[in-house]
Scaffold this active site. Sequence first.
Site, PDB file in Angstrom:
ATOM      1  CB  ILE A  41     -46.208   9.722  -2.533  1.00 52.11           C
ATOM      2  CG1 ILE A  41     -46.353  11.152  -2.792  1.00 52.11           C
ATOM      3  CG2 ILE A  41     -47.401   8.856  -2.004  1.00 52.11           C
ATOM      4  CD1 ILE A  41     -47.635  11.537  -3.688  1.00 52.11           C
ATOM      5  CB  CYS A  42     -46.732  11.712   1.423  1.00 51.23           C
ATOM      6  SG  CYS A  42     -47.480  13.002   2.778  1.00 51.23           S
ATOM      7  CB  ALA A  43     -44.994  10.745   5.800  1.00 50.87           C
ATOM      8  CE1 TYR A  82     -47.241  17.804   3.002  1.00 49.92           C
ATOM      9  CE2 TYR A  82     -46.171  18.202   4.802  1.00 49.92           C
ATOM     10  CZ  TYR A  82     -47.154  18.480   4.059  1.00 49.92           C
ATOM     11  OH  TYR A  82     -48.100  19.504   4.454  1.00 49.92           O
ATOM     12  CB  SER A  94     -44.043  11.909  -5.179  1.00 46.73           C
ATOM     13  OG  SER A  94     -44.959  12.900  -5.687  1.00 46.73           O
TER      14      SER A  94
END
Length: 182
Positions: free
Chosen positions: A101-103, A122, A150
């Site tokens: 998720i994210c980075a 992200y 995500s």
Amino acid sequence: MARILVPLAHGCEELEAVTIIDLLRRAGQEVVTAGLEPGPVTASRGVVLQPDVTLDEVLEQPFDMVALPGGLPGADHLDRDPRIHALLERVASHQGFTAAICAAPKVLANAGLLNGRQATAYPGVLEGMQLGDVQLAASAVVRDGQVITSRGPGTAMDFALTLVEALAGREKRDEVEAGLAR
């Protein structure tokens, strides 16, 4: 019951890490948190997390999933650790799930696990990378086979619920989600 590894690196996004751990445990899954080095991990907003073990203690153990929280510089620390890349490749080769998720999807990309897949991250994290045939999506959560990605802290609940569903089915996801009073 599935066995999930959540590696914790200094500078990880605490909201993502705790949400992943919490929801998977609510679903009755075995979650092992592992620090890249011994001792507590200080997350990106100063929250101190105490991993269950060090990564070296569980490196050779089997896992059904590796779920990477994002945040910076946490995702960079994960990406620079060759043990993480080797672990992701091993879990993927045994048809386990790799999730980020994210980075942290950039860790999956650099491990070669996003090739030929659809993924999200992200905004801006994957766009500048040489990704070849990765199809970038703006969705909150993307599941492409055994790979789940995500976008960020705001999608952490949906991401973790998708992990629950992937491992334990829709009924378990619905049960966990109902317990959250959403």
